[in-house]
Design an enzyme around this catalytic site. Sequence first.
Site, PDB file in Angstrom:
ATOM      1  N   ARG A 101       0.878  -1.167   0.000  1.00  0.00           N
ATOM      2  CA  ARG A 101       0.000   0.000   0.000  1.00  0.00           C
ATOM      3  C   ARG A 101       0.908   1.207   0.000  1.00  0.00           C
ATOM      4  NH1 ARG A 101      -4.206   2.606  -0.539  1.00  0.00           N
ATOM      5  NH2 ARG A 101      -5.173   3.889   1.027  1.00  0.00           N
ATOM      6  N   GLU A 159     -10.239   3.465  -7.439  1.00  0.00           N
ATOM      7  CA  GLU A 159     -10.493   2.031  -7.387  1.00  0.00           C
ATOM      8  C   GLU A 159     -10.744   1.468  -8.786  1.00  0.00           C
ATOM      9  OE1 GLU A 159     -10.567   0.009  -4.709  1.00  0.00           O
ATOM     10  OE2 GLU A 159     -10.083   1.622  -3.327  1.00  0.00           O
ATOM     11  N   ARG A 192      -1.076  -5.354   5.237  1.00  0.00           N
ATOM     12  CA  ARG A 192      -0.230  -4.985   4.097  1.00  0.00           C
ATOM     13  C   ARG A 192       0.843  -3.993   4.538  1.00  0.00           C
ATOM     14  NH1 ARG A 192      -5.036  -3.033   0.210  1.00  0.00           N
ATOM     15  NH2 ARG A 192      -5.295  -1.810   2.102  1.00  0.00           N
TER      16      ARG A 192
END
Length: 123
Positions: free
Chosen positions: A11, A19, A53
């Site tokens: 990330r 998105e 992440r």
Amino acid sequence: MMINGKAVRIRLFGVDAPEKGQPFGEKARQYCADLCFNKTVRMVKKNKDQYGRIVAEVYLPDGSSLNHRLVAAGFAWHYTQFSNSQELARAQEKAKLEKSGLWAGKSPIAPWNWRKQHRRMAR
């Protein structure tokens, strides 16, 4: 990102890109891929997110920040909920003024708002 031969999802710190399915989502993904696919990059880990992440700043072979480049090109928002970077704030303001990337649209919707809208619609 490949780390020791293993694919790892990273990330990008301080940025939020459109998105998949959102306007400019595919263009942002392609811009990012064009900058770093099959290249050796350097990652500076900041922390981990709620999904485990790695959250990092990624530096391209020329030493520039991928995170900054995405915002400056208008393919991501400065994610002020998690970053107070003045450099990212200035890059976003410049991209807005120049109507770069997603800022060329009439009323771009930030990904965090788009996700909320689509979660409600999915219920």
